[in-house]
Design an enzyme around this catalytic site. Sequence first.
Site, PDB file in Angstrom:
ATOM      1  N   CYS A 256       0.637  -1.212  -0.024  1.00  0.00           N
ATOM      2  CA  CYS A 256       0.180   0.042   0.051  1.00  0.00           C
ATOM      3  C   CYS A 256       0.845   1.355   0.162  1.00  0.00           C
ATOM      4  CB  CYS A 256      -1.115  -0.075   1.162  1.00  0.00           C
ATOM      5  SG  CYS A 256      -2.206  -1.129   1.127  1.00  0.00           S
TER       6      CYS A 256
HETATM    7  N1  NAD Z   1      -3.222  -5.290   1.663  1.00  0.00           N
HETATM    8  C1  NAD Z   1      -3.435  -4.304   2.721  1.00  0.00           C
HETATM    9  O1  NAD Z   1      -2.990  -4.326   3.813  1.00  0.00           O
HETATM   10  C2  NAD Z   1      -4.473  -3.297   2.261  1.00  0.00           C
HETATM   11  C3  NAD Z   1      -5.037  -2.512   3.489  1.00  0.00           C
HETATM   12  C4  NAD Z   1      -5.996  -1.473   3.216  1.00  0.00           C
HETATM   13  C5  NAD Z   1      -6.396  -1.190   1.882  1.00  0.00           C
HETATM   14  N2  NAD Z   1      -5.887  -2.122   0.746  1.00  0.00           N
HETATM   15  C6  NAD Z   1      -6.505  -1.754  -0.548  1.00  0.00           C
HETATM   16  O2  NAD Z   1      -7.435  -2.561  -0.724  1.00  0.00           O
HETATM   17  C7  NAD Z   1      -7.430  -3.197  -1.917  1.00  0.00           C
HETATM   18  C8  NAD Z   1      -6.903  -4.858  -2.246  1.00  0.00           C
HETATM   19  O3  NAD Z   1      -5.730  -4.893  -1.652  1.00  0.00           O
HETATM   20  P1  NAD Z   1      -5.415  -6.377  -1.374  1.00  0.00           P
HETATM   21  O4  NAD Z   1      -3.918  -6.242  -0.925  1.00  0.00           O
HETATM   22  O5  NAD Z   1      -6.509  -7.013  -0.525  1.00  0.00           O
HETATM   23  O6  NAD Z   1      -5.161  -6.912  -2.946  1.00  0.00           O
HETATM   24  P2  NAD Z   1      -4.959  -8.593  -3.358  1.00  0.00           P
HETATM   25  O7  NAD Z   1      -4.001  -8.161  -4.500  1.00  0.00           O
HETATM   26  O8  NAD Z   1      -4.353  -9.266  -2.099  1.00  0.00           O
HETATM   27  O9  NAD Z   1      -6.263  -9.149  -3.864  1.00  0.00           O
HETATM   28  C9  NAD Z   1      -6.858  -8.680  -4.784  1.00  0.00           C
HETATM   29  C10 NAD Z   1      -7.931 -10.000  -5.195  1.00  0.00           C
HETATM   30  O10 NAD Z   1      -8.835  -9.443  -6.268  1.00  0.00           O
HETATM   31  C11 NAD Z   1      -8.837 -10.542  -7.261  1.00  0.00           C
HETATM   32  N3  NAD Z   1      -9.241  -9.949  -8.561  1.00  0.00           N
HETATM   33  C12 NAD Z   1      -8.846  -9.177  -9.312  1.00  0.00           C
HETATM   34  N4  NAD Z   1      -9.569  -8.761 -10.324  1.00  0.00           N
HETATM   35  C13 NAD Z   1     -10.672  -9.233 -10.216  1.00  0.00           C
HETATM   36  C14 NAD Z   1     -11.890  -9.465 -10.964  1.00  0.00           C
HETATM   37  N5  NAD Z   1     -12.025  -8.818 -11.843  1.00  0.00           N
HETATM   38  N6  NAD Z   1     -13.078 -10.164 -10.122  1.00  0.00           N
HETATM   39  C15 NAD Z   1     -12.902 -10.819  -8.899  1.00  0.00           C
HETATM   40  N7  NAD Z   1     -11.754 -10.915  -8.225  1.00  0.00           N
HETATM   41  C16 NAD Z   1     -10.636 -10.128  -8.782  1.00  0.00           C
HETATM   42  C17 NAD Z   1      -7.470 -10.903  -7.343  1.00  0.00           C
HETATM   43  O11 NAD Z   1      -7.571 -12.399  -7.849  1.00  0.00           O
HETATM   44  C18 NAD Z   1      -6.976 -10.958  -6.038  1.00  0.00           C
HETATM   45  O12 NAD Z   1      -7.300 -12.150  -5.109  1.00  0.00           O
HETATM   46  C19 NAD Z   1      -6.410  -2.332  -2.724  1.00  0.00           C
HETATM   47  O13 NAD Z   1      -6.813  -1.607  -3.418  1.00  0.00           O
HETATM   48  C20 NAD Z   1      -5.471  -1.980  -1.571  1.00  0.00           C
HETATM   49  O14 NAD Z   1      -4.530  -0.795  -1.862  1.00  0.00           O
HETATM   50  C21 NAD Z   1      -5.042  -2.934   1.004  1.00  0.00           C
END
Ligand code: NAD
Length: 394
Positions: A256
Site C-alpha cells: 500500500c
Molecule cells: N493489503 C492491505 O494491507 C490493504 C490495506 C488497506 C487497503 N488496501 C487496498 O485494498 C485493495 C485490495 O488490496 P489487497 O491487498 O487485498 O489485494 P490483493 O492483491 O491481495 O487481492 C485482490 C484480489 O482481487 C482479485 N481480483 C482481481 N480482479 C478481479 C475481478 N475482476 N473479479 C474478481 N476478483 C478479482 C484477485 O485475484 C485477488 O485475489 C487495494 O486497493 C489496496 O490498496 C489493502
Amino acid sequence: MNIVVIGVGYVGLVTGLSLVKLGNKITFLDTDLSKIQMLNQKKPTFDEPELLDYLTNDKTAKNATFCHSYDEIKWEDADIVLICVQTPIDENRDLDSTFIKKVFSSLNGKVANSTTVCIKSTIHPSALQKVLSEVNYDYKDLVFNPEFLREGSAFYDFFNTDRIIIGSENLEKSQIIASLYEELKSEIIFTDPISSQLIKYLSNAYLPLRLSFVNEASRLIDSLNANQSDVLKGVGLDSRIGEQYFRPSPGWGGSCFPKDVMEIQQIAKENNLKLPVMQSISNSNSEHLLWFSKKLVKIMNINNLQKIILIGAAFKENTDDTRYSPTFEIYNILKNEKENVEIYDENMTLDNKYDQIFSFEENALYVEMYPMGNKVKNQIAELNNIVHFRFWDS
Ligand SMILES: NC(=O)c1ccc[n+]([C@@H]2O[C@H](COP(=O)([O-])OP(=O)(O)OC[C@H]3O[C@@H](n4cnc5c(N)ncnc54)[C@H](O)[C@@H]3O)[C@@H](O)[C@H]2O)c1
C-alpha cells in the site's frame, strides 16, 4: 445480510470472514480459480494470524461460499456488494485500473438498484469516475468505505479499528454500510466520496512519512555516534510526537504505502499543486535503502565476513506479502554492487532470481529485516564467526 465480496485478497477475505462472524452470509468471488479451490478446501491463501481459525470454524462453513465466476452468483439476492480488488500502479506510476474496470463491466446490468455497491479498494474517485464512464456504470449511488487494516493483525484491526469512514452522495446506502459495523465501538465519519478517499490517502502518506523521518533521524544518530534508543525515546516522549510507529528499519515497503504515496504525488501534479514534503517521502526511503546497504557492506568488511544474509523476505513481520519488500530492494542494490548476498526465509520459496538459503552458515553477517522470533535468534546464536545485526533496539 447477504453480501458478495469481490476479491479474496488480504482485504476481501479478512473483511468477509469478519462479517460472517458478525452474523452475515457472504459469497466470496474471485477470478483466481486456484485461490477459490484452496478456500473451498479451508486452506489459507496467505499467512495471516487467525485466518485458519476463521476458515475452519462452523460459522464459516454455514455462512460463507467461495465462487470464481460472476455467473454463479444470485445477484438479485445481494443486499451489499463489497469491491476489494487490487488497485496497483503501473510502470509509469499511474493507477492501473484494469482490475476495478473489469469488476464494473462484469457487474453492469447484473446488480439491482436496491443493492448497495461499496468500494473498499483504495482508488481516487476522479480516477474511478473515468473508469465508470468508460464502462457506462452509474457513479452516484456508490459508497466508499476505505480499509485501514494492517497485514499481520488484520482480524484484530477489523474489530478494533480506530475509525470507520463512509463516503457517498447516497445517505440511505451509507447507512446500510454503517449498519455492518454497528457492533463495533469505533467512531464513524460520514462524508462525501472524495473526502473519504483523501482520509485513506493522507493516512497512507503520513505513516510512511513518519517512518522516513525516523529512518533519517537514525542515520543522523548513527553518523554522530549517538545513542539511538535514548535519542528516539527522548523525542518520542513528547506527547505531541509519540513513541508509537517510531521504530527505525532497513526501509519501508508493502502493497500500500509505495503505491498510495506515488498516487498522491500524481494527484498533486494533476492539480498543479506543489507538495514538497509529500513529494520527498519515497525519495527519503530510496536514500535510506542505499545507506543501509552500504552500512551492511561496511559491517561485513570490518568483520572479515564472506556474505550478507537478509533474514525475512516479507515487507514486515507476521505476513508473507513480499510486494515492494525492502528485503528485495536491498538484495538488488547489493547484487548490483556485486556483493555476496542471500535471503533466508523458511516460510516461503522465492522466485529463483533471488539466491535463497534454508539453513544457516558461518562467516556471515545476519541481518534481521524485521523483528524475528526467538527461534531464529537462538539458531543464529549457536553459529561461530558471525555478526547478528538488527537496526533497532530489542
Ligand atoms: N493489503 C492491505 O494491507 C490493504 C490495506 C488497506 C487497503 N488496501 C487496498 O485494498 C485493495 C485490495 O488490496 P489487497 O491487498 O487485498 O489485494 P490483493 O492483491 O491481495 O487481492 C485482490 C484480489 O482481487 C482479485 N481480483 C482481481 N480482479 C478481479 C475481478 N475482476 N473479479 C474478481 N476478483 C478479482 C484477485 O485475484 C485477488 O485475489 C487495494 O486497493 C489496496 O490498496 C489493502
